[in-house]
Design an enzyme around this catalytic site. Structure first.
Site, PDB file in Angstrom:
ATOM      1  N   LYS A 103      -4.301   6.250  19.079  1.00 10.57           N
ATOM      2  CA  LYS A 103      -3.804   5.830  18.191  1.00 10.57           C
ATOM      3  C   LYS A 103      -2.122   5.534  18.462  1.00 10.57           C
ATOM      4  CE  LYS A 103      -4.534   4.023  13.991  1.00 10.57           C
ATOM      5  NZ  LYS A 103      -5.504   3.578  13.588  1.00 10.57           N
ATOM      6  N   GLY A 214      -3.354  -0.907  -2.595  1.00 10.81           N
ATOM      7  CA  GLY A 214      -3.365  -1.211  -1.033  1.00 10.81           C
ATOM      8  C   GLY A 214      -3.871  -2.486  -1.107  1.00 10.81           C
ATOM      9  N   GLY A 216      -3.029  -5.102   1.407  1.00 12.80           N
ATOM     10  CA  GLY A 216      -2.772  -5.577   3.067  1.00 12.80           C
ATOM     11  C   GLY A 216      -4.147  -6.107   3.452  1.00 12.80           C
ATOM     12  N   ASN A 217      -4.307  -5.746   4.504  1.00 13.00           N
ATOM     13  CA  ASN A 217      -5.151  -6.825   5.735  1.00 13.00           C
ATOM     14  C   ASN A 217      -6.486  -5.919   5.162  1.00 13.00           C
ATOM     15  OD1 ASN A 217      -6.560  -7.786   7.569  1.00 13.00           O
ATOM     16  ND2 ASN A 217      -6.855  -6.234   9.076  1.00 13.00           N
ATOM     17  N   GLY A 219      -6.945  -3.627   1.977  1.00 12.15           N
ATOM     18  CA  GLY A 219      -7.432  -3.585   0.422  1.00 12.15           C
ATOM     19  C   GLY A 219      -7.297  -4.972   0.235  1.00 12.15           C
TER      20      GLY A 219
HETATM   21  P1  NAD Z   1      -1.611  -3.368   5.795  1.00 12.29           P
HETATM   22  O1  NAD Z   1      -0.041  -3.178   6.793  1.00 12.29           O
HETATM   23  O2  NAD Z   1      -2.039  -4.798   6.168  1.00 12.29           O
HETATM   24  O3  NAD Z   1      -1.249  -2.810   3.704  1.00 12.29           O
HETATM   25  C1  NAD Z   1      -1.330  -1.346   3.942  1.00 12.29           C
HETATM   26  C2  NAD Z   1      -1.058  -1.743   2.157  1.00 12.29           C
HETATM   27  O4  NAD Z   1      -0.531  -1.021   1.590  1.00 12.29           O
HETATM   28  C3  NAD Z   1       0.179  -2.578   1.553  1.00 12.29           C
HETATM   29  O5  NAD Z   1      -0.428  -3.069   0.773  1.00 12.29           O
HETATM   30  C4  NAD Z   1       0.906  -1.871   1.202  1.00 12.29           C
HETATM   31  O6  NAD Z   1       1.956  -2.381   0.076  1.00 12.29           O
HETATM   32  C5  NAD Z   1       1.173  -0.675   0.727  1.00 12.29           C
HETATM   33  N1  NAD Z   1       1.011   0.566   0.817  1.00 12.29           N
HETATM   34  C6  NAD Z   1       1.980   1.255   1.343  1.00 12.29           C
HETATM   35  N2  NAD Z   1       2.327   2.240   1.283  1.00 12.29           N
HETATM   36  C7  NAD Z   1       1.649   2.307   0.130  1.00 12.29           C
HETATM   37  C8  NAD Z   1       1.715   3.481  -0.610  1.00 12.29           C
HETATM   38  N3  NAD Z   1       2.359   4.548  -0.651  1.00 12.29           N
HETATM   39  N4  NAD Z   1       1.121   3.188  -2.220  1.00 12.29           N
HETATM   40  C9  NAD Z   1       0.283   2.346  -2.449  1.00 12.29           C
HETATM   41  N5  NAD Z   1      -0.240   1.132  -1.767  1.00 12.29           N
HETATM   42  C10 NAD Z   1       1.476   1.806  -0.239  1.00 12.29           C
HETATM   43  O7  NAD Z   1      -2.593  -2.265   6.190  1.00 12.29           O
HETATM   44  P2  NAD Z   1      -3.707  -1.930   6.955  1.00 12.29           P
HETATM   45  O8  NAD Z   1      -4.300  -2.302   8.196  1.00 12.29           O
HETATM   46  O9  NAD Z   1      -4.393  -2.594   5.331  1.00 12.29           O
HETATM   47  O10 NAD Z   1      -4.501  -0.870   6.159  1.00 12.29           O
HETATM   48  C11 NAD Z   1      -4.300   0.086   5.251  1.00 12.29           C
HETATM   49  C12 NAD Z   1      -4.651   1.406   5.646  1.00 12.29           C
HETATM   50  O11 NAD Z   1      -6.011   1.303   6.550  1.00 12.29           O
HETATM   51  C13 NAD Z   1      -4.413   1.980   6.641  1.00 12.29           C
HETATM   52  O12 NAD Z   1      -4.469   3.315   6.405  1.00 12.29           O
HETATM   53  C14 NAD Z   1      -4.631   2.429   8.180  1.00 12.29           C
HETATM   54  O13 NAD Z   1      -5.052   3.185   9.191  1.00 12.29           O
HETATM   55  C15 NAD Z   1      -6.381   1.759   7.814  1.00 12.29           C
HETATM   56  N6  NAD Z   1      -7.452   0.813   7.891  1.00 12.29           N
HETATM   57  C16 NAD Z   1      -6.414  -0.452   8.439  1.00 12.29           C
HETATM   58  C17 NAD Z   1      -7.848  -0.436   9.675  1.00 12.29           C
HETATM   59  C18 NAD Z   1      -7.618  -2.667  10.038  1.00 12.29           C
HETATM   60  O14 NAD Z   1      -8.150  -2.845  10.720  1.00 12.29           O
HETATM   61  N7  NAD Z   1      -6.546  -2.555   9.858  1.00 12.29           N
HETATM   62  C19 NAD Z   1      -9.083  -0.260  10.629  1.00 12.29           C
HETATM   63  C20 NAD Z   1      -9.077   0.537   9.474  1.00 12.29           C
HETATM   64  C21 NAD Z   1      -8.336   1.611   8.513  1.00 12.29           C
END
Ligand code: NAD
Length: 409
Positions: A103, A214, A216-217, A219
């Site tokens: 990571k 959440g 982002g990508n 949620g």
């Molecule tokens: P992202 O940056 O696209 O989105 C993050 C989201 O979380 C945003 O909507 C942001 O506003 C929100 N957020 C941030 N801080 C917050 C808080 N304190 N309370 C509530 N919401 C909050 O990130 P992502 O890629 O969607 O990743 C989200 C989670 O999923 C992380 O834990 C990441 O490690 C995990 N993840 C991501 C992937 C991937 O393919 N991108 C794969 C596996 C796991």
């Protein structure tokens, strides 16, 4: 603040107590094989020079190259990256894909940078790290606040520095620039496949109510996918707070609103709620999809969902896990629930190495056939041994890691 690496170690030790694993296995997996800290100098638009700290933790490569995302976040630190790297080792083993765990993280608030500063930072991270990564060595991907565009910059920088033309060092690139069809939605869709595989056994009806923290990508896509399959997404949130609507939100409309207003506040016909309130809503399924340490000893007794689908990494602390287990609330662990991202990343890597571009249908079929048998296996193991799903998932991973482990002379 709970230390995520200590939590990851407690999870590892918890599984080690239940299963029988070879002597040194747990000791070896309790530390990373290599940890790299770099300084990234970035020329800002106003001409000043700023220095950013970045990390890459290479946890374990017994089953294949180190694999795991890069996070850009002001609170990123080495312990968080260590935890995320350990979870990646477990996740790639749970998924049974030919990858290890790693990571990365950079301490930065990307929202405070211009696009060109962000590009210089992304390229600078690769300049500092390029000798330690590569298609057969370490293959990074997007995570919180890193996008396909950032992966394209990083991949381009790596190609220039190394001369490697495969494009297989970074995954999650845009389609058309070496990215795979289906990668954008893969984590959310994989989460849905896992949910769908266990739903009946968890006593959840089709069309059940869901709260997602959440957007982002992960949620955001999950909200759309659950809605498209007839589920009622009653709550969504971002870092500033959330909204609730009993008869269900339209995720596309919520995203459009957020784009226009940069906030969810004022979304028509919905009640504003805090992120803390969202976690305690009376819903069938709770989907944390933001950051670590959201469900803790403090609020676990107030969670009302029947099932928690962990799309974020590390959203539930070990203390909360115990409370939820005693209360009969199933927690589908991150290392299974959100593995769709790394599975499709691995398919992207395979396509790059073979110089192929597969159709979306082929990618998604492979995702499903990789993930669903693992969900079945883990559910079965947890039921037979009367242990939490997380412990069962760690045990499955540890069995596979034990077979792959290199024995020292
Ligand atoms: P992202 O940056 O696209 O989105 C993050 C989201 O979380 C945003 O909507 C942001 O506003 C929100 N957020 C941030 N801080 C917050 C808080 N304190 N309370 C509530 N919401 C909050 O990130 P992502 O890629 O969607 O990743 C989200 C989670 O999923 C992380 O834990 C990441 O490690 C995990 N993840 C991501 C992937 C991937 O393919 N991108 C794969 C596996 C796991």
């Amino acid at each position: 603040m709970t230390n995520p690496f200590e939590n990851a170690l407690r999870q590892l030790q918890g599984a080690a107590r239940v299963g029988e694993f070879p002597g040194d296995l747990i000791e070896k997996l309790s530390r990373a094989e290599k940890e790299i800290t770099v300084t990234i100098p970035v020329r800002m638009d106003d001409g000043t020079l700023r220095f950013f700290e970045g990390y890459r933790v290479q946890h374990c490569n017994w089953r294949g190259p180190y694999k795991g995302g890069i996070r850009f976040h002001p609170d990123a630190d080495i312990d968080e990256v260590r935890a995320l790297a350990l979870w990646m080792t477990m996740k790639t083993a749970v998924s049974n894909i030919p990858m290890g765990g790693g990571k990365g993280g950079v301490v930065v608030d990307p929202k405070a940078l211009s696009a060109s500063e962000l590009e210089r930072l992304s390229r600078g991270f690769v300049r500092a790290l390029w000798r330690d990564i590569g298609p057969q060595v370490d293959v990074p991907a997007p995570d919180v606040n890193t996008t396909p565009e950032i992966m394209a910059w990083m991949s381009d920088e790596y190609t220039k520095l190394s001369g490697d033309q495969t494009g297989a060092t970074f995954t999650g690139k845009p389609v058309g620039q070496g990215g795979s069809e289906g990668r954008g939605t893969a984590t959310g869709l994989g989460g849905f496949y896992v949910f769908d595989a266990v739903r009946e056994r968890a006593g959840i009806e089709e069309g059940a109510s869901i709260a997602i923290q959440g957007m982002g990508n992960v949620g955001g896509h999950a909200a759309e996918i659950f809605t498209a399959h007839g589920y009622k997404v009653v709550a969504m949130s971002d870092s500033k707070g959330g909204i609730y609507k009993e008869d269900g939100l339209d995720p596309k409309a919520v995203e459009k609103y957020k784009e226009e207003h940069r906030s969810l506040a004022g979304f028509p016909d919905a009640k504003e709620i805090s992120n803390a309130e969202l976690l305690e809503l009376s819903v069938d399924v709770l989907v944390p999809a933001a950051l670590e340490n959201q469900i803790t000893a403090e609020n676990a007794s107030r969670v009302s969902a029947k099932l928690i689908l962990e799309l974020a990494n590390g959203p539930t602390t070990p203390e909360a896990d115990e409370i939820l287990h005693q209360r009969g609330i199933a927690v589908v662990p991150d290392i299974l629930a959100n593995a769709g991202g790394v599975i499709v990343s691995t398919l992207e890597w395979e396509q790059n190495l073979a110089n192929e571009q597969w159709e979306e249908g082929k990618v998604l079929a492979k995702l499903k056939e990789t993930l669903v048998p693992q969900a079945d296996l883990i559910w079965q193991k947890a039921t037979e041994k009367k242990i939490p799903l997380r412990v069962a998932a760690f045990m499955v991973a540890l069995d596979r890691l034990a077979s792959a482990q290199v024995q020292e002379g």
